[in-house]
Design a protein around this motif. Structure first.
Motif, short mmCIF file in Angstrom:
data_model
loop_
_atom_site.label_atom_id
_atom_site.label_comp_id
_atom_site.label_asym_id
_atom_site.label_seq_id
_atom_site.Cartn_x
_atom_site.Cartn_y
_atom_site.Cartn_z
N GLU A 280 0.92 -1.04 0.10
CA GLU A 280 0.07 -0.06 0.08
C GLU A 280 1.00 1.17 0.06
N ILE A 281 0.61 2.41 -0.67
CA ILE A 281 1.12 3.52 -0.85
C ILE A 281 0.38 4.71 0.13
N SER A 282 1.04 5.58 0.87
CA SER A 282 0.57 6.31 2.08
C SER A 282 -0.07 7.58 1.10
N LYS A 283 -1.08 8.18 1.76
CA LYS A 283 -1.56 9.71 1.07
C LYS A 283 -0.33 10.59 1.38
N PRO A 284 -0.22 11.51 0.24
CA PRO A 284 0.82 12.42 0.56
C PRO A 284 0.84 13.17 1.93
N LEU A 285 2.33 13.09 2.58
CA LEU A 285 2.45 13.80 3.81
C LEU A 285 2.89 15.10 3.66
N ASN B 55 8.62 21.86 3.90
CA ASN B 55 9.33 21.93 2.68
C ASN B 55 9.36 21.03 1.62
N SER B 56 8.48 19.97 2.03
CA SER B 56 8.46 18.92 1.21
C SER B 56 7.09 18.09 1.26
N VAL B 57 7.04 17.18 0.39
CA VAL B 57 5.96 16.23 0.49
C VAL B 57 6.33 14.73 0.35
N LEU B 58 5.91 13.98 1.30
CA LEU B 58 6.46 12.46 1.42
C LEU B 58 5.46 11.55 0.89
N PHE B 59 5.77 10.57 0.08
CA PHE B 59 5.09 9.36 -0.12
C PHE B 59 5.78 8.11 0.39
#
Length: 307
Positions: free
Chosen positions: A242-247, A251-255
């Protein structure tokens, strides 16, 4: 002052004509006294596609233009900082890195670069800069990384007494840095679309700003005790593959993607080894945070001019 608000307009003006065909070499951006040329952007795009084993066509080239320029600006900022110090990278260190991104076949990687008319030496200089930057961050922040091994040992011993297993996650990541005034949702939707079309691993190699990008985003096995509470809460609710929702971070976005999950029971004899592994993981996370913070400071004190 950094004129980040110009990036998309200037990308359209100066990078739109990059194609697989030969292009004129001219200056696109100045980072203080350093330059980024049209040739460097093209080389960055083609080397990224080649490493990810993606087809070199105009559609794929267009999808990487913004990422390539952003990555090159970061490289120039890092080079500017490490130039103040005398860091050396050995041939062995270079070969280790090249082997890690080429499945232990550096010769094949060079041949693919040659076939696609990609400057391999320019690619090597980028790698040297990244490796020197890692050394630099370690040198200046090593003393600030303070993890109490006794407290951690006490927590692990408590788990043993309660006969409670430790959960471990095999995870991968995609992290994208967000520029000031950038349309975050547009970037997020672009990453989602690429994950759907070419997969998580290829998207990580092509778009992630994290050092794990060269490993297709793979972080590997991480003990739950080494994770921050906010990340652990998210992973605990996820299933394998499973892939997470964007966190969204500062200064960034993490998947995040879970490749596998296991629960491990351990004995008192294993506490010392497990403790060392968790400390290493926590230190790596802290060094990564210091790296981002330091780079942000350099950016804020640099003049970035789009020509």
């Amino acid at each position: 002052m950094i004129r980040k608000y110009l990036i998309y307009f200037l990308l359209l003006c100066f990078v739109a004509n990059i194609s697989y065909a030969k292009v004129e070499n001219f200056i696109v951006v100045k980072v203080d006294n350093q330059i980024i040329t049209n040739f460097e952007i093209k080389n960055k795009i083609l080397s990224t596609l080649t490493q990810a084993n993606r087809e070199i066509n105009q559609k794929n080239i267009n999808s990487l233009k913004k990422q390539a320029l952003s990555s090159l600006i970061q490289i120039k900022l890092k080079f500017k900082e490490i130039s103040k110090y005398n860091f050396e990278i050995s041939e062995n260190q270079m070969n280790q890195y090249l082997n890690s991104i080429s499945s232990n076949n550096i010769k094949s990687l060079k041949e693919r670069f040659d076939r696609n008319n990609i400057d391999f030496n320019l690619f090597l200089e980028e790698i040297k800069t990244e490796l020197k930057w890692q050394k630099f961050i370690y040198e200046i922040y090593a003393e600030k990384i303070d993890i109490d091994p006794n407290q951690l040992k006490s927590e692990l011993e408590s788990l043993v007494k309660r006969k409670k297993g430790v959960k471990e996650f095999n995870i991968s990541e995609i992290e994208i840095f967000i520029e000031e005034n950038e349309q975050i949702e547009e970037r997020i939707n672009n990453i989602k679309s690429n994950i759907e079309n070419i997969g998580f691993e290829q998207t990580a190699m092509s778009f992630s700003s994290s050092p794990t990008a060269s490993k297709k985003g793979k972080i590997g096995w991480i003990n739950s005790n080494a994770l921050s509470k906010d990340i652990l809460i998210i992973l605990d609710k996820m299933k394998k593959n499973e892939i997470s929702k964007p966190l969204k971070r500062q200064n960034s976005v993490l998947f995040l993607k879970i490749n596998d999950i296991k629960k491990k029971k351990f004995t008192e004899n294993e506490i010392s080894k497990l403790q060392d592994n968790i400390i290493t993981q926590k230190k790596n996370e802290l060094f990564n945070l210091y790296s981002k913070s330091h780079l942000s400071k350099i950016r804020n004190n640099s003049l970035i001019e789009f020509k």
